[in-house]
Design a protein around this motif. Structure first.
Motif, PDB file in Angstrom:
ATOM      1  N   PHE A 169       1.030  -1.521  -0.262  1.00 14.93           N
ATOM      2  CA  PHE A 169       0.121   0.116   0.390  1.00 14.93           C
ATOM      3  C   PHE A 169       0.591   1.031   0.230  1.00 14.93           C
ATOM      4  CE2 PHE A 169      -4.113   0.443   0.017  1.00 14.93           C
ATOM      5  CZ  PHE A 169      -4.186   1.863  -0.131  1.00 14.93           C
TER       6      PHE A 169
ATOM      7  N   ALA B 241      -5.046  10.345  -4.410  1.00 13.69           N
ATOM      8  CA  ALA B 241      -5.760  11.477  -3.945  1.00 13.69           C
ATOM      9  C   ALA B 241      -4.330  12.680  -4.536  1.00 13.69           C
ATOM     10  CB  ALA B 241      -6.441  11.090  -2.601  1.00 13.69           C
TER      11      ALA B 241
ATOM     12  N   HIS C  86       4.482   4.956   8.679  1.00 10.23           N
ATOM     13  CA  HIS C  86       4.852   4.078   7.424  1.00 10.23           C
ATOM     14  C   HIS C  86       3.450   4.702   6.785  1.00 10.23           C
ATOM     15  CE1 HIS C  86       4.865   1.577   4.288  1.00 10.23           C
ATOM     16  NE2 HIS C  86       3.616   1.178   3.858  1.00 10.23           N
ATOM     17  N   TYR C  87       2.279   4.057   7.691  1.00  7.46           N
ATOM     18  CA  TYR C  87       0.801   4.267   7.327  1.00  7.46           C
ATOM     19  C   TYR C  87       0.510   5.959   7.435  1.00  7.46           C
ATOM     20  CZ  TYR C  87       0.499  -0.287   6.148  1.00  7.46           C
ATOM     21  OH  TYR C  87       0.527  -1.860   6.202  1.00  7.46           O
TER      22      TYR C  87
ATOM     23  N   SER D 257       1.727   6.787   3.681  1.00  4.70           N
ATOM     24  CA  SER D 257       0.624   6.301   2.654  1.00  4.70           C
ATOM     25  C   SER D 257      -0.277   6.987   3.108  1.00  4.70           C
ATOM     26  CB  SER D 257       0.876   4.438   2.445  1.00  4.70           C
ATOM     27  OG  SER D 257       0.053   3.852   3.797  1.00  4.70           O
ATOM     28  N   LEU D 258      -1.559   6.643   3.271  1.00  7.05           N
ATOM     29  CA  LEU D 258      -2.201   7.314   3.653  1.00  7.05           C
ATOM     30  C   LEU D 258      -2.395   8.598   3.502  1.00  7.05           C
ATOM     31  CD1 LEU D 258      -3.962   5.045   6.436  1.00  7.05           C
ATOM     32  CD2 LEU D 258      -4.234   4.689   3.451  1.00  7.05           C
ATOM     33  N   LYS D 259      -0.989   9.632   3.537  1.00  9.72           N
ATOM     34  CA  LYS D 259      -0.996  10.703   3.483  1.00  9.72           C
ATOM     35  C   LYS D 259      -2.331  11.317   4.975  1.00  9.72           C
ATOM     36  CE  LYS D 259      -0.326  11.516  -1.652  1.00  9.72           C
ATOM     37  NZ  LYS D 259      -1.092  10.440  -2.287  1.00  9.72           N
TER      38      LYS D 259
ATOM     39  N   LYS E 269      -9.423   8.346   8.165  1.00 14.06           N
ATOM     40  CA  LYS E 269      -8.577   7.088   7.336  1.00 14.06           C
ATOM     41  C   LYS E 269      -6.950   6.827   8.566  1.00 14.06           C
ATOM     42  CE  LYS E 269      -6.633  10.455   3.871  1.00 14.06           C
ATOM     43  NZ  LYS E 269      -6.065  11.268   3.254  1.00 14.06           N
TER      44      LYS E 269
ATOM     45  N   GLU F 295     -10.052  10.091  -1.815  1.00 14.12           N
ATOM     46  CA  GLU F 295      -8.806   9.193  -1.406  1.00 14.12           C
ATOM     47  C   GLU F 295      -9.227   7.916  -0.829  1.00 14.12           C
ATOM     48  OE1 GLU F 295      -6.209  11.071   0.581  1.00 14.12           O
ATOM     49  OE2 GLU F 295      -7.554  12.742   0.622  1.00 14.12           O
TER      50      GLU F 295
ATOM     51  N   LEU G 128      -8.095   3.723  -2.887  1.00 17.84           N
ATOM     52  CA  LEU G 128      -7.597   2.811  -1.991  1.00 17.84           C
ATOM     53  C   LEU G 128      -8.254   1.812  -1.678  1.00 17.84           C
ATOM     54  CD1 LEU G 128      -7.016   4.854   1.183  1.00 17.84           C
ATOM     55  CD2 LEU G 128      -6.923   3.055   1.841  1.00 17.84           C
TER      56      LEU G 128
END
Lengths: 336, 502
Positions: free
Chosen positions: A4, A9, B378-379, B382-384, B404, B434, B438
């Motif tokens: 991931f 976005a 990290h997340y 990656s998830l901004k 998120k 987003e 995802l």
């Protein structure tokens, strides 16, 4: 670590929020700091006022006395902090203090060795706490009701165990290891101090602490994350039982006798120390540092009022007022 | 009958953070009229009624009651104006008896200080007579049926001398016979000059009861007709938005493997549910509020007890008795209400993300803080997630970023099946895109995604396959390419009956 890494976005969409969050968080940060600072400030202000009114307050002897008086309450309050942090309450702690003392005295009188006695007594404390936990998590009783019941049951067993009479005749020589002194410092103070450090570690660095605060914050969310909530709540009540039985041991060692009614009313002091220290009664927020200061504030206040020759009746009014004020400040802070 | 409408609402606009719930909406209600409001979930009908009842204040527009312009600051003022609302969840005190409940809030009418019980009982009897039921006034209402409780609610509403009665989905919990009784009563009340606003998802009822029907969609009033000038088809057409029907996602031709199979699942709310879900597939679950979609997710995840039925993961039957079992079997779940069920608001982002991970993030119960920090970072990257601080309390994040965090929690766990229940409710448009991307990324990586949504466009836009639920059952299983908003709505409202195959 995962598949991931890319999301398609646009980060622009979110930038508007980050600004908002920053300023909000700063205010929150400041408020938190003020809250913590406020507690320490209150403590020193109280100490300063008393030391002006009574010169004896700031002597080494008296300060050690203050710590000594705080130690048993602090030991119980540490366990109580965990319980309250889950959003629960443990009213049975005082009765566990009494019953643990009786168990210890009985074993020592029957010439069981000291280490084994201590082990069994602490284990009994854990079990009494676990019973609370099971009543609450498996049967689904509200913590207030479950521990109100066991408060009465444990006290009753404590009285039955020696027909309501105190258990005398413990060897003070033997109990020196618990109630004696290391240099000028009383061992109960050392025990309380070490307990606080361990409690701090457990709350801040272990999954027990993580889950404790998370369960208090939102039990359903924790359950829906796959956490066995019932098990961890039971562990938390067992911790409270363990700490109460430790307090029972210290108290019995100091008195070289066990009173079946020992510890009556201690639950209120322990709750007060935790709450003055900023533990939220609705759960999710707690610090060990706060509880330590909370126990010290109560002890300083009692000691000060004694030194000033103020009747003990007034002490109740003073301590009650401190609790009300502390929680009022906390509530107002939260409302904003 | 009076020519002036009982209620007139003109140009009502209401914005909530991120969404316009109502955009310049008009509404009117005449005396003696039964006016049905219909629309998808989130179309704005409830918001409009809450404004009328004083729960929300409009950002623009005016409200006229019997020709007088008013502002309604709170529900008690609405009641003084003669507007009463019977909520979907009945708001009675279960331990108090029938008479006490009817008198609730009006006790001062029955003597100051000491209550005159005789007049309370007399009043209760009179009000119940108006709705045409006889009940033992001393029975605690908790012991009565839902239908009886509803009658008490109506009697209570009338006791405020209401001439406007708002009924929010009054039939959702009633048996057909009880519905008939309710309709007789409502027509009777309308005959006495009471104006009734009737919100429902069951379109067929409208033709039985309403004089007029108004359709809302996306915060706008689409159309309004006298009931004799309209057909079911016309109403459904107005409820769905034709233009976006083409927005299907391109099907990804991954190797499909059955990963989850549910057979004959029954719970308190669900009736013999069977379906399969595949890797590399987004399975959308559509349906109206109360159709049992969240209940299905919760049952599969072990959050609610299962009465009957089997769940298979990777072809093996598994026993899921708690969320813990589900997690260990590789199932993750984003609950419907992230603040109430998904997040510990008083904790940090880091603590939240690690919640389902501690079997891997601890050693002898001591948290591996460094690994946890790395994982969170990290997340966050990656998830901004903004702001990107692991120690930030979740309470201070925006809705999209909060969501998120919940997603990050399950990504960290690397689950094979992930159920999203209303993943984009209450988050802004950017964050919504987003979240959709995802989910698409996830299925492309071979995860099975199940998405529950009340928004039909979202369902059509994101899913490969669509299950439609109605009243605790799956009534249709549609390939996305064949599904149209209208078709889904027809199944969801019961206009089109269950397909034979199911």
């Amino acid at each position: 670590m995962s598949h991931f890494n890319k999301t398609a976005a646009d980060p622009e969409n979110l930038s508007q929020f980050s600004f908002l969050n920053k300023s909000k968080t700063f205010i929150n940060f400041a408020r938190q700091q003020l809250g913590k600072f406020g507690l320490v400030f209150t403590f020193f202000l109280l100490a300063a006022v008393i030391s002006v009114l009574s010169p004896y307050f700031l002597t080494v002897d008296n300060l050690i006395n203050v710590l000594m008086q705080a130690s048993i309450n602090l030991i119980i309050a540490l366990g109580m902090t965990f319980v309250i942090a889950t959003g629960g309450i443990d009213l049975s702690v005082g009765s566990i203090v009494g019953l643990a003392g009786m168990i210890m005295a009985k074993l020592l009188i029957s010439e069981v060795s000291l280490p084994l006695t201590l082990g069994i007594t602490l284990l009994c404390g854990v079990l009494m706490g676990a019973v609370n936990g099971i009543l609450i998590t498996r049967i689904g009783l509200p913590p207030f009701i479950a521990t109100l019941g066991t408060m009465s049951i444990y006290r009753g067993v404590s009285l039955i165990s020696n027909q309501g009479r105190p258990a005398y005749g413990l060897s003070s020589q033997m109990l020196k290891a618990i109630a004696g002194r290391i240099g000028p410092i009383p061992i109960p103070v050392v025990i309380a101090f070490i307990s606080a450090i361990i409690a701090f570690f457990v709350l801040m660095y272990t999954i027990i602490g993580e889950y404790t605060l998370a369960i208090g914050g939102n039990e359903e969310a924790v359950r829906l994350s796959g956490v066995p909530v019932a098990r961890y709540k039971t562990i938390v009540y067992s911790i409270s039982g363990l700490m109460s039985s430790l307090a029972g041991i210290v108290l019995t060692a100091r008195l070289t006798a066990a009173e079946p009614i020992a510890g009556t009313g201690y639950e209120l002091d322990a709750i007060a120390a935790a709450v003055i220290g900023g533990t939220s009664l609705s759960g999710g927020v707690a610090t060990i540092f706060g509880t330590v200061i909370g126990a010290l504030i109560m002890s300083v206040l009692r000691n000060g009022l004694n030194l000033l020759n103020i009747q003990s009746y007034y002490q109740l009014v003073a301590i009650g007022s401190v609790i009300v004020i502390a929680v009022t400040i906390d509530t107002l802070r939260r409302k904003k | 009958m009076n020519k002036v409408p009982l209620i007139e609402m003109q140009g009502i606009t209401k914005n909530f953070p991120g969404v316009t719930a109502l955009d310049n909406v008009d509404f009117d209600l005449k005396a003696g009229e039964i006016h049905a409001l219909v629309g998808e979930n989130g179309a704005g009908k409830s918001t409009l009624m809450r404004i009328l009842f004083g729960v929300h204040q409009p950002d623009a527009g005016k409200i006229l009651v019997k020709g007088q312009e008013v502002s309604i600051p709170d529900p008690s003022y609405a009641q003084k104006l003669g507007i009463s609302m019977v909520h979907q969840e009945l708001l009675l005190v279960p331990d108090m008896n029938v008479a006490q409940n009817i008198a609730l809030g009006r006790e001062t009418n029955f003597g100051s200080g000491f209550l005159n019980w005789r007049s309370i009982f007399k009043d209760a009897k009179e009000n119940l007579a108006r709705v045409g039921v006889e009940l033992d006034l001393k029975t605690p209402v908790g012991q009565l049926s839902v239908a009886q409780q509803q009658m008490i609610e109506i009697a209570k509403a009338l006791s405020w001398n209401a001439d406007v009665l708002v009924m929010d989905e009054p039939t959702s919990c009633l048996t057909p016979h009880e519905v008939d009784q309710l309709f007789v009563l409502l027509k009777n009340l309308a005959g006495q000059g009471v104006g009734i606003i009737f919100i429902t998802h069951r379109l067929e009822e409208i033709f039985e009861i309403a004089d007029r029907v108004t359709v809302y969609r996306d915060g706008c009033r689409i159309n309004s007709w006298p009931i004799k000038d309209v057909s079911m088809d016309k109403i459904i057409n107005a409820m769905v938005d034709r233009k976006i029907d083409d927005m299907h996602r391109k099907k990804i031709s991954n190797s499909k493997k059955e990963i989850l199979r549910v057979e004959g699942l029954c719970t308190h709310e669900l009736d013999r549910i069977s379906f399969s879900a595949y890797t590399g597939e987004i399975l959308g679950i559509a349906g109206l509020v109360g159709a049992g979609r969240s209940e299905l997710a919760r049952a599969v995840f072990g959050a609610d007890p299962i009465k009957k039925g089997t769940v298979f993961v990777n072809g093996t039957p598994v026993l899921i008795k708690s969320p813990k079992d589900a997690v260990l079997n590789g199932i993750g779940f984003l609950p419907e209400d992230r603040k109430v069920q998904g997040l510990v608001l008083s904790s940090s982002m880091e603590s939240n993300m690690a919640l389902c991970m501690y079997d891997r993030l601890s050693k002898f119960t001591v948290v591996k803080r460094k690994e946890r920090r790395n994982l969170t970072r990290h997340y966050i990257d990656s998830l901004k997630i903004t702001p990107p601080y692991p120690e930030r309390l979740v309470r201070f994040l925006s809705g999209g970023n909060q969501q998120k965090v919940v997603i990050g929690k399950w990504l960290a766990r690397n689950v094979e099946i992930i159920i999203f229940d209303e993943p984009t409710r209450g988050i802004d448009v950017g964050a919504k895109a987003e979240v959709h991307q995802l989910m698409i990324d996830l299925v492309e990586a071979g995860t099975c995604v199940i998405m529950i949504s009340s928004e039909l466009h979202e369902i059509l836009h994101v899913s490969d396959r669509i299950l439609v639920m109605r009243e605790g059952r799956i009534v249709a299983d549609l390939e996305n390419q064949k599904a149209k908003q209208k078709l889904i709505m027809e199944y969801a409202t019961g206009f089109k009956k269950q397909t034979e195959a199911l």
